[in-house]
Write a protein that holds these residues in place. Sequence first.
Motif, PDB file in Angstrom:
ATOM      1  N   SER A  57       0.836  -1.192   0.000  1.00  0.00           N
ATOM      2  CA  SER A  57       0.000   0.000   0.000  1.00  0.00           C
ATOM      3  C   SER A  57       0.881   1.256   0.000  1.00  0.00           C
ATOM      4  N   PHE A  58       1.954   1.261   0.811  1.00  0.00           N
ATOM      5  CA  PHE A  58       2.899   2.393   0.806  1.00  0.00           C
ATOM      6  C   PHE A  58       3.630   2.495  -0.534  1.00  0.00           C
ATOM      7  N   SER A 116       6.744   8.068   4.771  1.00  0.00           N
ATOM      8  CA  SER A 116       7.058   9.468   4.450  1.00  0.00           C
ATOM      9  C   SER A 116       8.477   9.813   4.889  1.00  0.00           C
ATOM     10  N   ARG A 133       2.434   1.656  -3.517  1.00  0.00           N
ATOM     11  CA  ARG A 133       1.532   2.285  -4.491  1.00  0.00           C
ATOM     12  C   ARG A 133       1.438   3.783  -4.235  1.00  0.00           C
ATOM     13  N   ARG A 134       1.368   4.164  -2.976  1.00  0.00           N
ATOM     14  CA  ARG A 134       1.266   5.577  -2.634  1.00  0.00           C
ATOM     15  C   ARG A 134       2.511   6.349  -3.098  1.00  0.00           C
ATOM     16  N   GLU A 174       2.025   7.229  -6.646  1.00  0.00           N
ATOM     17  CA  GLU A 174       0.992   8.265  -6.762  1.00  0.00           C
ATOM     18  C   GLU A 174       1.574   9.635  -6.391  1.00  0.00           C
ATOM     19  N   ASP A 175       2.321   9.636  -5.275  1.00  0.00           N
ATOM     20  CA  ASP A 175       2.945  10.895  -4.827  1.00  0.00           C
ATOM     21  C   ASP A 175       3.906  11.428  -5.880  1.00  0.00           C
TER      22      ASP A 175
END
Lengths: 231, 231
Positions: A18-19, A53, A21-22, A25-26
């Motif tokens: 999930s991180f 992050s 994929r993010r 996206e970011d």
Amino acid sequence: MFSTITIDLESWMERKYSFWRRLWEDLEIGYLDEDLLPLLLLLNIDRHIYTMSSCSGRIVVSDSSFPWSREETSIIFKKHEPISFEEFKNILSRKIVRRMWVNVTGPIIHLSTDSIEYALEILRLARNAGFKHSGIMSINRSKGILLELVTGVYMSQLVKIIDGPVIDINRIEALVNTMNNVLLQGKSFLDRLYREFSNRGFERDEYIIRDLKGKGLSVDELLRGSPYKSS
Amino acid sequence: MFSTITIDLESWMERKYSFWRRLWEDLEIGYLDEDLLPLLLLLNIDRHIYTMSSCSGRIVVSDSSFPWSREETSIIFKKHEPISFEEFKNILSRKIVRRMWVNVTGPIIHLSTDSIEYALEILRLARNAGFKHSGIMSINRSKGILLELVTGVYMSQLVKIIDGPVIDINRIEALVNTMNNVLLQGKSFLDRLYREFSNRGFERDEYIIRDLKGKGLSVDELLRGSPYKSS
């Protein structure tokens, strides 16, 4: 005495992807600090690591009572690259209601791993690379062992109070040069961290490798050497 | 996955009492930062904690390329209490060969505990008290789980280059006031940490309690309330 911490590997892997994929996206929306990308890819290729992050280092100017204040703070300026003399003169002319602080910080990497033993190995590598203030921040069954990798690089300068500048305006150039020096010193640790993590054997994450290939990225190239300029 | 870390409790206790004896030696020779004493006593009364070198917060002026430089640094001034206007003017008149930095840091507490579970509980208490950058730094069979408790309180100001002051000498008073503000903000977290650790049940270390009684110190009084002034 035995300490037994159980990590739920299934939830952990789910969070990893999930991180992952993010992260993409970011990157697409321009939200990702691009200086970090090679390092983040390298770390996620490791089967036992996922990144969260992170920051490659930045210059932040705030109007706040203290540099660390969260409430009653307004951010005047934020940049991940060196600042120009003109930019800074402009910032300094801004009206403030509290104090004007310039905070220059080095890189901060947040990552998770799935065992204490691996966390300790990551801390060893991070310290070798000069991330001397690194530590395990928390341990959670599904989130894993959460680490923060931090250098000692920072500068936190009071530049203006309500009555006017605290710094001698004839020395702005020296101050801006020093701020940029600090920022670039911080960035140089990204190279050291990259080299520390690429120069070792580790279990690769096949899902991540397939995904990188699909994106046209070569894992061998990523592992060959640091894309960061040494300084 | 299970993570099994074994702490050798006998060596750990030996280290605890060795650090405990050193604490009193340091106090005798005036080497111990006295603002810390009540907190260090409170922590060591806990059967599962021993403290190491710690700092209540301080103002350090250095002649160095960067605030974090270790080599080629000379310390011009160091104080655990607020600095006076006159003191600072004196410091600022000193000749330097690199850059003059003022570093104001909040408290840093180093301690060890004998299990991961207890380390996580200590981190939870520390975060509640505002020590937001706390973490497990390393894990060692005989030394235990080593933690660093740190707040986000700091200031790191370039005040002079070889050519002269970078700060406006007409604003020295505002700068000194801010430096002292930062220092005292840091110290206020000692009170919060003390209260967080005294307001809970824990297993007492009978050796430490006997030793304190021998020194004429009352454990009940130590546990009754914080000796730090709230701010």
